[in-house]
Design a protein around this motif. Structure first.
Motif, short mmCIF file in Angstrom:
data_model
loop_
_atom_site.label_atom_id
_atom_site.label_comp_id
_atom_site.label_asym_id
_atom_site.label_seq_id
_atom_site.Cartn_x
_atom_site.Cartn_y
_atom_site.Cartn_z
N VAL A 4 3.98 10.20 -6.92
CA VAL A 4 4.95 10.53 -7.98
C VAL A 4 4.23 10.88 -9.28
N VAL A 5 3.22 10.10 -9.63
CA VAL A 5 2.46 10.37 -10.87
C VAL A 5 1.74 11.70 -10.78
N ALA A 6 1.16 11.99 -9.60
CA ALA A 6 0.45 13.25 -9.42
C ALA A 6 1.41 14.43 -9.55
N VAL A 7 2.59 14.30 -8.92
CA VAL A 7 3.57 15.38 -9.03
C VAL A 7 4.03 15.56 -10.47
N ARG A 8 4.22 14.43 -11.15
CA ARG A 8 4.64 14.49 -12.55
C ARG A 8 3.58 15.18 -13.41
N VAL A 9 2.34 14.88 -13.13
CA VAL A 9 1.26 15.49 -13.90
C VAL A 9 1.20 16.99 -13.64
N VAL A 10 1.37 17.36 -12.36
CA VAL A 10 1.32 18.78 -12.02
C VAL A 10 2.48 19.52 -12.67
N LEU A 11 3.67 18.94 -12.62
CA LEU A 11 4.83 19.60 -13.19
C LEU A 11 4.80 19.61 -14.71
N GLY B 61 0.82 -1.22 0.00
CA GLY B 61 0.00 0.00 0.00
C GLY B 61 0.84 1.26 0.00
N ILE B 62 1.95 1.20 0.80
CA ILE B 62 2.82 2.37 0.84
C ILE B 62 3.47 2.61 -0.52
N VAL B 63 3.91 1.52 -1.16
CA VAL B 63 4.54 1.65 -2.49
C VAL B 63 3.54 2.20 -3.50
N ALA B 64 2.30 1.66 -3.45
CA ALA B 64 1.29 2.14 -4.39
C ALA B 64 0.97 3.61 -4.15
N TYR B 65 0.88 3.97 -2.87
CA TYR B 65 0.59 5.36 -2.53
C TYR B 65 1.72 6.28 -3.01
N ALA B 66 2.97 5.84 -2.82
CA ALA B 66 4.11 6.64 -3.27
C ALA B 66 4.11 6.78 -4.78
N ALA B 67 3.76 5.67 -5.49
CA ALA B 67 3.70 5.75 -6.95
C ALA B 67 2.63 6.74 -7.40
N LEU B 68 1.50 6.74 -6.72
CA LEU B 68 0.44 7.69 -7.08
C LEU B 68 0.88 9.13 -6.84
#
Length: 516
Positions: free
Chosen positions: A20-27, A11-18
């Motif tokens: 990262v994806v959210a930050v990537r999308v924002v940037l 769950g922690i890994v999945a949450y971290a991946a999400l």
């Protein structure tokens, strides 16, 4: 316990991946927006019905298709080509650091015209390898827009491509050689490399905008002139004292128009037949005739009347109608009073631009160009000199600044000293204030019968049709300058003559007042 621990790690890994994806999308929101636009465009294009038109490089008869060359040039200039997914980058063989984009094989560029969306695709060769295929471009148009858009769009493409080709060609300067046309050519030419542009000319921004708009209107006026039944031609008179920038301004006009220059030297032999010289000029050219007033005064065994008659035929005779898209520029080193009114009438000289000696505003424009100055501690002393009535030509100011370009302070002190030694002719105290004045090096008169009659009926007797400064405010400013000079007790400023009238008009006095 282990499965729960393992599930927590997942769950922690999945949450971290999400995250990262959210930050990537924002940037990378621009990339996401671009992807969304592409997806929408693909869906819209899939739902439309299109008509395709091929533009081959070589026709069925083996001859080159001129439309292909023009289409390549037009597509290479499309702004959308910079946003295309792929394009070819080419460098110029004649100019360094000059690059251009072209549509490579399989690449597509989009365009819009009359509300319709079009697309160009480089389809490469249709015959495969071996060099037997034909290179071609494919134009895609929505089927319901094809009848409304296709023909006007192709006409627009050709006109834009022709204009681009003319502007990219090397401009040339032609000078009359004095030959008789049978044994020797009348014109000799060389590349026209004068660097002057309308942007670099020191002139009132409003005046410059007026001239630029007039030239642009002329360039776009083919259909309008033809509808009126008039020859597509425009004429300008540039008059004023020597050194005020008339020839430089003519060069800037030619550079702006993209026209060749035909410089007619009236002192050379062979000028007894000006019409023959005119017939050997080409369209899209600027015909320059300098020192018109000096020529019209007569000389070399010719009377003034004979030369005036020859010049009138040159200006608007039938021979002048044998070519279109010409701009004729005449210069005079004096005022217009001694010139036959028939020469100055509209149709022969359409626009009159008066070049005067520099005032303070013109000085600041030159200082900005030559020295890069916007303001300086010595500006008040320079302004006082100009307000006292002293005037210098743009050529004199330019030479001072050029010689002292390494030290702006030394250049300004030299200008102040030059102003102190300039004595302007004093205007008559009984003359009325001029109706048209400017402290910039030039004003523009639109020659028309209505303006001429208005000027004749004006009690001030000024020149009609130009930029008018507010006379009371101008007089107040000059009076304030005189009071300011007199209040200075320490010296080092322009001396004041108590007999000088308070209006401080100097060289700005209108030509009608000078003759009174």
């Amino acid at each position: 316990m282990m499965p729960q621990g393992g599930g927590g790690v997942v769950g922690i890994v999945a949450y971290a991946a999400l995250v990262v994806v959210a930050v990537r999308v924002v940037l990378s929101y621009k990339s996401v927006a671009h992807a969304v636009r592409r997806l929408w465009r693909w869906a819209d294009e899939w739902a439309q019905v299109y008509q395709y038109y091929e533009v081959p490089r070589v026709g069925c008869d083996g001859a080159e298709n001129p439309l292909f060359r023009k289409a390549v040039a037009y597509v290479a200039a499309l702004p959308s080509l910079e946003d295309a997914d792929a394009a070819c980058v080419l460098s110029s063989a004649s100019k360094t650091n000059e690059f251009s984009l072209q549509l490579g094989p399989g690449h597509t560029a989009h365009d819009a015209f009359l509300g319709a969306r079009l697309a160009w695709t480089n389809a490469g060769c249709d015959g495969g390898g071996g060099g037997g295929g034909r290179e071609r471009l494919v134009l895609r148009v929505r089927r319901h827009d094809r009848i409304r858009v296709l023909r006007p769009y192709l006409q627009h493409l050709e006109s834009v491509a022709d204009e681009m080709e003319l502007r990219r060609r090397e401009l040339r300067l032609y000078a009359n050689t004095g030959g008789d046309g049978a044994l020797s050519p009348r014109w000799a030419s060389a590349p026209f490399t004068h660097p002057a542009t309308l942007d670099t000319v020191a002139m009132d921004p409003e005046l410059k905008a007026r001239v630029r708009a007039d030239l642009e209107s002329f360039l776009k006026g083919r259909a309008y002139y033809h509808r009126l039944g008039r020859v597509w031609r425009r004429s300008y008179l540039l008059y004023g004292p020597p050194g005020t920038g008339k020839s430089t301004f003519a060069a800037a006009m030619a550079r702006f128009l993209g026209y060749d220059v035909y410089d007619i030297d009236l002192s050379r032999g062979g000028c007894d037949d000006l019409r023959a010289l005119l017939l050997e000029t080409t369209p899209r050219s600027l015909i320059l005739v300098e020192n018109l007033d000096r020529y019209l005064r007569g000389g070399d065994g010719e009377t003034s009347a004979a030369r005036t008659s020859r010049m009138l035929s040159f200006m608007d005779g039938l021979s002048s109608c044998c070519g279109e898209e010409r701009v004729m520029v005449f210069t005079m080193s004096g005022d217009k009073d001694g010139v036959d009114p028939a020469v100055l009438r509209p149709g022969r000289l359409d626009v009159h631009v008066h070049f005067t000696m520099c005032g303070f505003e013109g000085f600041k424009a030159l200082a900005s160009n030559y020295l890069g100055l916007k303001d300086h501690k010595l500006y008040p002393q320079v302004e006082e000199g100009f307000h006292a009535g002293a005037r210098l030509s743009p050529a004199e100011l330019g030479e001072i600044m050029l010689a002292n370009r390494g030290s702006p302070s030394r250049a300004l002190r030299t200008v102040i000293n030059a102003l102190q030694h300039v004595v302007q002719p004093r205007a008559s105290t009984t003359s009325p204030p001029p109706s048209l004045t400017t402290r910039w090096p030039g004003h523009l008169d639109e020659s028309s019968a209505a303006e001429a009659s208005a000027a004749n009926q004006s009690p001030s007797g000024g020149v009609g049709g130009g930029f008018t400064k507010d006379a009371p405010m101008r007089e107040f400013k000059k009076l304030y300058g005189l009071i300011k000079i007199r209040s200075r007790k320490d010296g080092g400023v322009v001396p004041v003559d108590d007999t000088t009238p308070a209006n401080g008009r100097g060289s700005d006095v209108s030509s009608s007042e000078k003759n009174r």
